[in-house]
Design a protein around this motif. Structure first.
Motif, PDB file in Angstrom:
ATOM      1  N   ASP A 156       6.664   3.568 -52.635  1.00 11.67           N
ATOM      2  CA  ASP A 156       6.877   3.699 -51.198  1.00 11.67           C
ATOM      3  C   ASP A 156       7.457   5.064 -50.851  1.00 11.67           C
ATOM      4  O   ASP A 156       8.470   5.489 -51.396  1.00 11.67           O
ATOM      5  N   THR A 158       9.005   5.828 -44.057  1.00 11.68           N
ATOM      6  CA  THR A 158       8.320   6.006 -42.775  1.00 11.68           C
ATOM      7  C   THR A 158       7.949   7.453 -42.514  1.00 11.68           C
ATOM      8  O   THR A 158       7.037   7.734 -41.731  1.00 11.68           O
ATOM      9  N   ASN A 190       0.736   1.382 -51.481  1.00 11.70           N
ATOM     10  CA  ASN A 190       1.986   1.563 -50.761  1.00 11.70           C
ATOM     11  C   ASN A 190       1.897   2.663 -49.707  1.00 11.70           C
ATOM     12  O   ASN A 190       0.971   3.480 -49.689  1.00 11.70           O
ATOM     13  N   ARG A 191       2.905   2.693 -48.827  1.00  9.72           N
ATOM     14  CA  ARG A 191       2.948   3.694 -47.754  1.00  9.72           C
ATOM     15  C   ARG A 191       2.858   5.102 -48.327  1.00  9.72           C
ATOM     16  O   ARG A 191       3.600   5.467 -49.235  1.00  9.72           O
ATOM     17  N   GLY A 198       0.882   0.449 -44.657  1.00  6.46           N
ATOM     18  CA  GLY A 198       0.888   1.753 -44.017  1.00  6.46           C
ATOM     19  C   GLY A 198       2.128   1.978 -43.179  1.00  6.46           C
ATOM     20  O   GLY A 198       3.043   1.160 -43.150  1.00  6.46           O
ATOM     21  N   ARG A 199       2.130   3.091 -42.473  1.00  3.27           N
ATOM     22  CA  ARG A 199       3.288   3.439 -41.659  1.00  3.27           C
ATOM     23  C   ARG A 199       2.932   3.607 -40.193  1.00  3.27           C
ATOM     24  O   ARG A 199       3.526   4.390 -39.466  1.00  3.27           O
ATOM     25  N   GLU A 202      10.827  -1.007 -39.892  1.00  2.22           N
ATOM     26  CA  GLU A 202      10.011  -1.372 -41.048  1.00  2.22           C
ATOM     27  C   GLU A 202      10.300  -2.822 -41.411  1.00  2.22           C
ATOM     28  O   GLU A 202      11.253  -3.424 -40.911  1.00  2.22           O
ATOM     29  N   TYR A 214       6.519  -1.807 -45.055  1.00  4.59           N
ATOM     30  CA  TYR A 214       5.461  -1.303 -44.175  1.00  4.59           C
ATOM     31  C   TYR A 214       6.062  -0.973 -42.818  1.00  4.59           C
ATOM     32  O   TYR A 214       7.127  -1.452 -42.447  1.00  4.59           O
ATOM     33  N   ASP A 235      -2.081   6.944 -39.215  1.00  4.98           N
ATOM     34  CA  ASP A 235      -1.895   6.941 -40.665  1.00  4.98           C
ATOM     35  C   ASP A 235      -3.151   6.430 -41.385  1.00  4.98           C
ATOM     36  O   ASP A 235      -3.888   5.595 -40.853  1.00  4.98           O
ATOM     37  N   SER A 278      -4.632   4.749 -45.011  1.00  2.00           N
ATOM     38  CA  SER A 278      -4.489   4.166 -46.347  1.00  2.00           C
ATOM     39  C   SER A 278      -5.755   4.343 -47.158  1.00  2.00           C
ATOM     40  O   SER A 278      -5.869   3.792 -48.255  1.00  2.00           O
ATOM     41  N   THR A 280      -0.988  -0.917 -41.194  1.00  2.00           N
ATOM     42  CA  THR A 280      -2.092  -0.033 -41.578  1.00  2.00           C
ATOM     43  C   THR A 280      -2.562   0.762 -40.357  1.00  2.00           C
ATOM     44  O   THR A 280      -2.751   0.205 -39.278  1.00  2.00           O
TER      45      THR A 280
END
Length: 549
Positions: free
Chosen positions: A118, A121, A154-155, A198-199, A220, A231, A238, A240, A269
Motif C-alpha cells: 500500500d 492516499t 494494492n493502492r 485504488g485511491r 480510507e 482503499y 486513479d 489500477s 478503484t
C-alpha cells in the motif's frame, strides 16, 4: 456488504499505515492527471520477454516454469495437465507469459498474493508493483492450503491483464484443474477472487468525513475480507491498470458473516482503470462489488452469483454499459438481488447515517437481468435500492419470478426518493427510461426500515414521473427474452433512450443503441468466445464449459 466496527477499523488502519509487510500485507503508479502520485523513483528496467518453456505435447505439462519473467516463479510440480508455477507472495515486477508462449503451465495463487504494498492516499509510502498477464493464461488458487487465497492489487500498483476474445485469461480454483468440481457445476466459494484497491474517493471513512468532491486525503477504509488492505483517496482518475477478456470462476470466500470476498472487488478503484469483457461465474457472494470509487465497466457477464450479481455502495459514482446477469436456476437464497444499491453507513458521529459523501450514483444502460430467486423469507425483488443512493437505469430488460423493485429508507427524510438537492449531492428519485419489466408477482415490494416505508404506490411513480419515460411495467417473461437472454420482437420494439444523455461533462462513455437490453439479437457476438457456458447461461459454441479448461 459488511459493516465493520469502527474501533477495529482504526486499529487495522493504523497497522496498515506502518506497512503491510509488518502486518501481513500488497502494485503500479497511478495514471497522470488529477491527483496522480508524485513522480516515483526510476522504475526498474522492463523485464525481458519471458523465455518460453519447451513446447509440450498438447494436454501435457510443460517441462519447467517460464524464466525471464521479472521475478522467479516457484516450480510446484505437476497437477493434472499442467506444470504448476507458484506466484511470489509479493509481486513487484512480474510478467506471466501467454498460453501460446508457455503451453502446459498454470500459475498458482497460494494464500494471499499482493501486487505491491500500500502506497497510501498520496503515494508517499510502500512499494509499487506491476503484474502483467498474457492472453489465455490460467491462474488458479491452491485450495488445499488453510489460507484464504486471493490476489490484491494494492493502492498505487497496477495489473495489466489483457486476454482476447479467443484466449481469455482465466482465474479459477484448483478443483477446476483436477476435475473435482461438484456436480452440475455447483462449485462456489472455493477461493477469494481478485481485488483492485485504488485511491479514488469513498464515503465510508474510518475516521473523519469526506465531501462531495472526494477531496479528503485521509479518508480510507479496509477492504472487506482482507484484514488490513486499504482503499480510498482523493484521486478520482486513479488507475489500477487494465482488466480485459477475463473470467473469474468459483470464488467468493466467506470469511465470517457479513465479511466476504467477492468475485471481483473494486475498492476505491479510479476511472483511469480499464475494465471490460469480464465474466464472474459462481461467486458465493457478490459477482462484482464496488466500494466507492469512480471506475466504469463495459461488457460484463455475471453468472450464478449466490448473493447479488452487481452490488455498489459507499459512494461509487460510475457507469456500466452492456451487462448480463443470470442467476442459477431455482435460486432460494434469502437475500439475493440482481442488483443491490446502497450508499454509506459511516458518517461523522451524530450525523444522518445516510448523508455521507460522496453519494452513491450509479448509471446503468443496456442491461439484461435474469433474476431467479423464489425465496419468500424477506421482501425480495430483483433490484434493491436504499441508503439514499441515486440510480439511473435505462435501456434494460428485467425478468424475475418476484417483484422487480424494492426501495427502502433507513431515515425519516427518506433520502432515496427526496427531490434533487445539490448541497447534498442528491439526484432526486431514481430514474428509469425504456425498461421492460417482467415482474412475476408485482412491480414493487415495500419494507419498513426503522419505521420508514416507501410504499409500492410511491415506487410506481418512479416509472412515470421525474423524467422517467418509455417503461413497460406489465411485461411478461415470454415477451422479455428468448433463448436465455436474447431480446424478443416485443422488447426490440421498445423505443430506446439516448444513453449519451447520462454522460457527465467531458465523458463519452455511454453510446446510443437502437435497442434495449444487453444484446441486439442473434447477430450480436460481444459476449461469445471469451465467456464460459453453464446451466446459468449458454453463450454459444465458441465459449467453453465453465467446468472445463
Amino acid at each position: 456488504m459488511a459493516s465493520f466496527k469502527r474501533l477495529s477499523l482504526i486499529l487495522l488502519t493504523s497497522c496498515a499505515s506502518l506497512g503491510l509487510a509488518a502486518c501481513d500485507g500488497a502494485s503500479s503508479v497511478a495514471s497522470p492527471g488529477e491527483g496522480g502520485f508524485p513522480s516515483p523513483a526510476p522504475a526498474p528496467a522492463p523485464a525481458p520477454s519471458p523465455s518460453p518453456t519447451p513446447t509440450p505435447t498438447a494436454g501435457t505439462p510443460a517441462a519447467a516454469c517460464p524464466t525471464n519473467t521479472g521475478q522467479a516463479l516457484t516450480d510446484s510440480g505437476v497437477l493434472g495437465n499442467y506444470r504448476v508455477c507458484r506466484l511470489p507472495t509479493l509481486v513487484t515486477n512480474l510478467t506471466l507469459p501467454s498460453a501460446a508462449q508457455a503451453p502446459g503451465v498454470a500459475y498458482e495463487i497460494n494464500g494471499r498474493v499482493d501486487v505491491g504494498t500500500d502506497r497510501g492516499t498520496q503515494g508517499l509510502a510502500g512499494t509499487a508493483g506491476s503484474l502483467t498477464i498474457g492472453a489465455g493464461a490460467l491462474i488458479f488458487a491452491n485450495t488445499t492450503n488453510t489460507d484464504n487465497d486471493f490476489l490484491i492489487v494494492n493502492r498505487g500498483s497496477t495489473i495489466n491483464a489483457q486476454g482476447t476474445a479467443t484466449a481469455p485469461i482465466i482465474f479459477t480454483a484448483q478443483a477446476n484443474l483436477t476435475g473435482t468440481l461438484p456436480a452440475d457445476d455447483a462449485g462456489q466459494g472455493l477461493w477469494g477472487g481478485v481485488i483492485l484497491a485504488g485511491r479514488a474517493p469513498i464515503a465510508n471513512c474510518t475516521t473523519g468525513v469526506n465531501d462531495a468532491a472526494g477531496s479528503s486525503t485521509t479518508c480510507e477504509n479496509v477492504v472487506e475480507g482482507t484484514g488490513n488492505a486499504l482503499y480510498g483517496g482523493n484521486a478520482p482518475g486513479d488507475s489500477s491498470g487494465v482488466f480485459q477478456y477475463v473470467q473469474i470462476r468459483y470464488s467468493g470466500t466467506i470469511i465470517s458473516p457479513n465479511n466476504e470476498l467477492q468475485g471481483l472487488t473494486l475498492a476505491g478503484t479510479g476511472s483511469g482503470t480499464t475494465i471490460d469483457h469480464v465474466q464472474i461465474h459462481n461467486s458465493s457472494d457478490d459477482g462484482i462489488e464496488l466500494f466507492g470509487g469512480t471506475v466504469n465497466l463495459r461488457n460484463i457477464v455475471i453468472t450464478g452469483a449466490d448473493d447479488d450479481s452487481l452490488d455498489f455502495d459507499v459512494g461509487w459514482r460510475g457507469m456500466v454499459q452492456f451487462l448480463i446477469t443470470a442467476q442459477k436456476p431455482n435460486n432460494t437464497t434469502t437475500d439475493n438481488f440482481s442488483m443491490e444499491i446502497d450508499s454509506s453507513f459511516a458518517p461523522a458521529t451524530g450525523a444522518n447515517p445516510e448523508e455521507a459523501l460522496p453519494r452513491t450514483f450509479g448509471r446503468i444502460s443496456n442491461a439484461t437481468f435474469i433474476h431467479t430467486n423464489t425465496s419468500t423469507t424477506n421482501p425480495l425483488a430483483a433490484i434493491r435500492l436504499r441508503g439514499s443512493a441515486d440510480l439511473s437505469l435505462v435501456n434494460s430488460i428485467l425478468v424475475t419470478p418476484g417483484a422487480c423493485l424494492l426501495t427502502e429508507a433507513g431515515t425519516a427524510d427518506r433520502g432515496t426518493i427526496r427531490p434533487a438537492n445539490a448541497a447534498l449531492q442528491d439526484q432526486g428519485p431514481p430514474r428509469f427510461n425504456s425498461i421492460y419489466f417482467a415482474c412475476g408477482t408485482q412491480l414493487a415490494a415495500q419494507n419498513a426500515v426503522n419505521q420508514n416505508t416507501i410504499t409500492t404506490a410511491e415506487q410506481a411513480e418512479f416509472f412515470t414521473s421525474g423524467g422517467s419515460t418509455g417503461n413497460t411495467t406489465n411485461g411478461t417473461a415470454a415477451g422479455a427474452v428468448q433463448n436465455g437472454f436474447y431480446p424478443t420482437t416485443t422488447t426490440l420494439a421498445v423505443t430506446p433512450f439516448a444513453a449519451t444523455g447520462l454522460n457527465p461533462s467531458g465523458s463519452a462513455f455511454f453510446v446510443n443503441t437502437p435497442y434495449i437490453g444487453a444484446v441486439s439479437g442473434p447477430n450480436d457476438t460481444w459476449f461469445q468466445g471469451w465467456t464460459c457456458n453453464s446451466n446459468r447461461a449458454n453463450f454459444g459454441s465458441t465459449s467453453r464449459s465453465c467446468s472445463a479448461l
